[in-house]
Structures are given as C-alpha cells and as structure tokens.
Enzyme design. Structure first.
Site, short mmCIF file in Angstrom:
data_model
loop_
_atom_site.label_atom_id
_atom_site.label_comp_id
_atom_site.label_asym_id
_atom_site.label_seq_id
_atom_site.Cartn_x
_atom_site.Cartn_y
_atom_site.Cartn_z
CG ASP A 93 -2.25 0.61 1.02
OD1 ASP A 93 -2.56 0.89 -0.15
OD2 ASP A 93 -3.00 0.79 2.00
CE LYS A 179 -9.77 11.00 5.88
NZ LYS A 179 -9.05 10.17 4.90
CB SER A 233 -0.14 18.86 4.76
OG SER A 233 -1.52 19.02 4.54
CB SER A 238 -4.57 25.79 8.41
OG SER A 238 -5.27 26.98 8.40
CD GLU A 254 2.07 15.52 17.00
OE1 GLU A 254 3.16 15.92 16.55
OE2 GLU A 254 1.82 15.45 18.21
CB CYS A 288 6.44 14.59 10.06
SG CYS A 288 6.55 13.40 11.40
CD GLU A 387 6.73 18.28 5.41
OE1 GLU A 387 5.57 18.64 5.16
OE2 GLU A 387 7.04 17.61 6.41
P1 NAD Z 1 -2.67 15.68 4.19
O1 NAD Z 1 -2.84 16.85 5.06
O2 NAD Z 1 -2.87 15.83 2.74
O3 NAD Z 1 -3.68 14.51 4.63
C1 NAD Z 1 -3.71 14.01 5.94
C2 NAD Z 1 -5.08 13.45 6.22
O4 NAD Z 1 -6.04 14.50 6.17
C3 NAD Z 1 -5.58 12.39 5.22
O5 NAD Z 1 -6.26 11.38 5.91
C4 NAD Z 1 -6.53 13.19 4.35
O6 NAD Z 1 -7.54 12.40 3.76
C5 NAD Z 1 -7.13 14.15 5.34
N1 NAD Z 1 -7.68 15.37 4.75
C6 NAD Z 1 -7.33 16.00 3.60
N2 NAD Z 1 -8.06 17.12 3.43
C7 NAD Z 1 -8.90 17.21 4.50
C8 NAD Z 1 -9.87 18.15 4.91
N3 NAD Z 1 -10.17 19.23 4.17
N4 NAD Z 1 -10.50 17.95 6.08
C9 NAD Z 1 -10.23 16.88 6.85
N5 NAD Z 1 -9.31 15.94 6.51
C10 NAD Z 1 -8.65 16.11 5.34
O7 NAD Z 1 -1.23 15.11 4.54
P2 NAD Z 1 -0.51 13.82 3.91
O8 NAD Z 1 -0.06 14.19 2.53
O9 NAD Z 1 -1.35 12.61 4.08
O10 NAD Z 1 0.73 13.64 4.89
C11 NAD Z 1 1.90 14.32 4.73
C12 NAD Z 1 2.03 15.42 5.75
O11 NAD Z 1 1.87 14.91 7.06
C13 NAD Z 1 3.40 16.06 5.74
O12 NAD Z 1 3.29 17.45 5.77
C14 NAD Z 1 4.04 15.54 7.02
O13 NAD Z 1 5.04 16.36 7.52
C15 NAD Z 1 2.89 15.39 7.92
N6 NAD Z 1 3.16 14.41 8.99
C16 NAD Z 1 3.40 14.88 10.25
C17 NAD Z 1 3.70 13.99 11.29
C18 NAD Z 1 3.97 14.50 12.69
O14 NAD Z 1 4.02 13.70 13.62
N7 NAD Z 1 4.16 15.78 12.90
C19 NAD Z 1 3.73 12.63 11.04
C20 NAD Z 1 3.48 12.18 9.74
C21 NAD Z 1 3.19 13.10 8.72
#
Ligand code: NAD
Length: 493
Positions: A93, A179, A233, A238, A254, A288, A387
């Site tokens: 996956d 989720k 992200s 936000s 996070e 991250c 990033e």
């Molecule tokens: P992303 O923000 O695109 O998605 C994260 C999750 O949010 C997914 O499940 C996605 O479906 C959901 N999502 C997307 N849009 C949404 C919305 N409008 N409302 C609610 N949920 C929504 O991030 P990604 O691409 O999956 O992950 C990468 C990012 O995560 C990087 O920036 C990384 O640094 C960060 N990260 C941080 C940590 C930490 O511990 N600080 C750990 C792992 C990853």
C-alpha cells in the site's frame, strides 16, 4: 486480495450509504491492489453517533483502566500474531521496504502495550488531592476522558500513526472515529478486524475510509466530536483548526517540518554520513521529522559531501518486497510529481545537485527516485525553506555555532532538529537553543513511545506519545467539597 469495500461502524462491517469505492495503488508497479469503501458525510454521521452512544451510554469510559488495558494488550497481540502479513500489506500500500514495515508494525504493537500500562495506572492516578489555601474545603483533581475523538491520519506510517492515536485515546476511556489516508487505507481496516477479535465493545473504535474532502472534512466538522487529533500537512491542519474553532473542539495537530541537522567539524565523518542518510532517506524521506536541512561546518563540508554522494549512489532501490532494498518508491503519482518538481525548482534556484533526483535506470514503472543530494543551497530558496517529503537532502556550509543556530532556527517549522559533535557540552548547549519539539544529539530519527513527540511553531500543537499522549485525551475536573460545620454566612447571617 480480500475485499475492503466496507466500513467498520458500531462493531460491524457495513457498506457505505452511497455505495462508493476508491482505488488504492501499489506504488512499486502502479497497479490497483484494492477497491476501498469511500465514506461520505452520511457514513461519518453514523460512525460519530455510534462513538457517541458508546461514550455516553456504553461501558468503555466507566470501566477500570486495567480492564481497558487488558483489551489494548489483546489488540497488541493481534498485531504481533499477524506481523509478517500486515507488514506485507503495508509495503504493497505504501511502498516502504519490508524491514521498515516490520519495524513499524512492531512499534505499533509496542504502542498499544505501552498505553495498556498507562491505562492500568490511571485508576490510581485518576484522582489527586489538591491542597487548598482555605482548610474549610477539600479538593481533588480528577482525570476523565475528553469524550468522542475524531482522528485523521496521513499515509507515511499508516498503522503506526493509527496506533499513536487509537492506543492513548482508548486507554484514556475515549471512544473514537479514525479516518486513515485514502492513499494507504488497508492496515487501518485490518486493525478493525483485530479490535473486533480483541472484543473491544461496539462503537468504541469506528474506522471509516474515504477521501479528505468527502470523509475527513465532515468528521472534523461534526458536532458530536469532542476532540480532533490530526496528523498531516500544514494546510489541512489549518482547516481542521478552523473546523474545531466553530464549536470549540479540543484539538491537537502534528504537522510538517523542515528539520535542521547541524554537523560540527569535529564529528566522525562516517557517523555523520550514516545519520544524515538515516535522517533523510529512511522511509523514502517521507517522514515529518526528516532532517532535510543539513548544516555542515566548513572544515568538514567537502569531504562530507563526497562521502554522502558515494553512499547515496550505492542505495539499493526497488520494490519494498525485494530482499536488500533500502529505498522503495514514493507513495503515489501525486507525491512523485511534487518531489520531482521540487528538485527542478532547486536547480533553477541555483542549488548544486550533487547526485540523484532522477528515475533510476531499469525501473520504468513505479514511483522510484534516486536519492538526491543538493549542496550550496541558498538560505532563501524554496527547497531550503519548504517541506519536500521525499529523499532529497539540502546542505549548506557554516562557520561558527552562532551562524548555525541562527540558520537552523530560521524556519516557520519547529518539529525536530539534530546536532552532532564530539564536544558534548556544545551539543547540550545547542540542543537547548534549538526551537524544536524534538532534538537528537549525535543521531537523527530514533523515536520512543515513552518520550513526547510534537512540534513548535507551524509544526503543530500538543504532544503525542508518552504520558503526554495520554493527557491529549483527558480532561481535568476539580471536585471541591465544603467540609466545615459552620454556615457559609454570606447571605444568611
Ligand atoms: P494531508 O494533510 O494531505 O492529509 C492528511 C489526512 O487529512 C488524510 O487522511 C486526508 O484524507 C485528510 N484530509 C485531507 N483534506 C482534508 C480536509 N479538508 N478535512 C479533513 N481531513 C482532510 O497530509 P498527507 O499528505 O497525508 O501527509 C503528509 C504530511 O503529514 C506532511 O506534511 C508531514 O510532515 C505530515 N506528517 C506529520 C507527522 C507528525 O508527527 N508531525 C507525522 C506524519 C506526517
């Protein structure tokens, strides 16, 4: 492959109300590996209602912590019993090398065991006497579960990120809706099966797969949720915070990072190369806390660049299931394109691409990328500041400690940082001056369930892991009693 076309709600597998699915892809060969249930607002509503009922009327929050702990231990065992199979699903996956997936899965089980231990202790620690300045009163501070948690997680450590949220939330006595990312939903659905077999009461853990806008957004906006726990992200974080603001939900975030690694020139060259590589190439750099900005003191700069490039070129790249592979494909076409665009941008910005950044020869299919080393990266460039989330390291020289610290702290992020030197006093001093939630000395990335995890600045709010992670899911209530025989005497004299 088995079917993943149902959602786990109220202890049962059910089809999404609108019957939709989405595809998940093996990033090493770009083939669809499963059709997965696509939840929409209607399904989220059912899941939140199930979690609400399980919290408001079910046994879970009222159980002794030790009883919850016993169920968490059964979940940990369920993961350990299926470790090789779950690790293979994770590789298909996500793309990561199998030894790393095995490591993640072992850590996920360890996380459930750790929080089982804290759940056991919660019974005694739940109430603490508070000494008041007025001895007519006595008071206790009591820890109680915050309620129904909505957890939204990313794709880089699918099962481990689920464990970081599910284990402390359940230990605290919360019920929840999880989720997972639409890019890597499979092991979360396996976790549902494991929870079912561990006899977790219905509705305590609901797992809904779906897209960010269709499933994540309705979850973050649902009035039945008390607490939002998000990893992902900054832009999505936000949005989650805005959703939480509307009805003042408890929220922890996070988020991303652009973590610096300061290498002083008294460091052992080979150790520096090893930790820089682990800091940025582990998990394809999709980490991250990846130490993606490396500051090297001028005396060591050129020899380090040469050795790092030699070792980066030697990395075995391929499918995560192949023996000896150290770098798998990036998770998706979208992520692959983003990272390649960042590399092109770095070249336009005047950074020197020492090695990598291209598709490795012989790997025509799949999202493979040769690990990239950029040197002489301008401090104001996009690739130094933003990033990339891929196997791309940016390096710059520095002359003295003050310059290194100024440059390291010059970022809107503050998740992690690292420092390397044989002078431990200097390391300790620098560690305290770095504006980041996690600082490694003479290493980079080792992560422990017992220690707090989270970021300063735009890298997030709150801490996961350790006792801090449990507190994320607890409210504190004061119970104060009037013990005096004498009347209060304010109105009635
Ligand atoms: P992303 O923000 O695109 O998605 C994260 C999750 O949010 C997914 O499940 C996605 O479906 C959901 N999502 C997307 N849009 C949404 C919305 N409008 N409302 C609610 N949920 C929504 O991030 P990604 O691409 O999956 O992950 C990468 C990012 O995560 C990087 O920036 C990384 O640094 C960060 N990260 C941080 C940590 C930490 O511990 N600080 C750990 C792992 C990853």
């Amino acid at each position: 492959m088995k079917s993943y076309e149902q959602l786990f709600i109220n202890g049962r597998w059910i089809a999404p109300v609108k019957g939709g699915t989405f595809e998940t892809v093996d990033p090493s060969n770009e083939r669809v590996i499963a059709n997965v249930a696509a939840a929409t607002a209607e399904d989220i509503d059912l899941a939140v209602k199930a979690a609400r009922e399980a919290f408001d009327g079910g046994p879970w929050p009222k159980m002794r912590g030790a009883e919850r702990g016993a169920i968490l231990r059964r979940i940990a065992k369920g993961i350990r019993d299926r470790l090789p199979e779950l690790a293979e699903i994770e590789v298909r996956d996500n793309g990561k090398p199998l030894p790393e997936a095995l490591w993640d899965l072992g850590d996920a089980a360890g996380c459930f065991e750790f929080y089982a231990g804290l759940a056991d202790k919660l019974d005694d620690a739940a109430e603490q006497p508070v000494t008041l300045s007025d001895d007519r009163f006595s008071s206790v501070a009591r820890k109680e579960p915050v309620g129904v948690a909505g957890a939204i997680i990313p794709w880089n450590f699918p099962m481990l990120m689920a464990a970081w949220k599910v284990a402390p939330a359940l230990a605290a006595g919360c019920t929840m809706v999880l989720k997972p990312s639409e890019l890597t939903p499979l092991t979360a659905l396996e976790l549902a099966d494991i929870a079912l077999k561990a006899e977790l009461p219905p509705g305590v853990l609901n797992i809904v797969t779906g897209l960010g806008l269709d499933a994540g957004a309705p979850l973050s906006e649902h009035p039945g949720i008390d607490k939002l726990a998000f990893t992902g992200s900054v832009p999505t974080g936000s949005r989650i915070m805005q959703a939480a603001a509307r009805d003042i939900k408890n929220v922890s975030l996070e988020l991303g990072g652009k973590s610096p690694f300061i290498v002083f020139d008294d460091s052992d060259l080979e150790a520096a190369v090893e930790w820089i590589m682990f800091g940025i190439f582990w998990n394809q750099g999709e980490v991250c806390s990846a130490t993606s900005r490396v500051l090297v003191q001028r005396g060591l700069y050129e020899p380090l660049l040469e050795r790092l490039a030699q070792e980066a070129r030697k990395l075995t790249i391929g499918s995560g299931l192949e023996e000896g592979v150290l770098l798998g494909p990036l998770v998706s076409r979208g992520q692959y394109d983003k990272v390649r665009e960042a590399i092109a941008r770095g070249q336009q910005e005047g950074a020197r691409l020492v090695t990598g950044g291209n598709r490795p020869t012989g790997l025509e299919k799949g999202y493979f990328l040769a690990p990239a080393v950029f040197a002489d990266v301008p401090e104001d460039s996009w690739i130094w500041q933003e990033e990339i989330f891929g196997p791309v390291v940016c390096i710059r020289p520095f002359d003295d400690e003050a310059e290194a610290l100024r440059s390291a702290n010059d970022s809107r992020f503050g998740l992690a940082a690292a420092v390397m030197s044989r002078d431990l006093e200097r390391c300790e001093r620098v560690a305290r001056a770095l504006r980041a939630g996690i600082v490694w000395i003479n290493c980079s990335q080792p992560t422990f369930t017992e220690a707090p995890w989270g970021g300063y600045k735009q890298s997030g709010i709150g801490r996961e892991l350790g006792e801090w992670g449990l507190n994320n899911y607890l409210e504190t209530k004061q119970i104060t009693r009037y013990d005096s025989d004498r009347p209060w005497g304010w109105y009635i004299k």
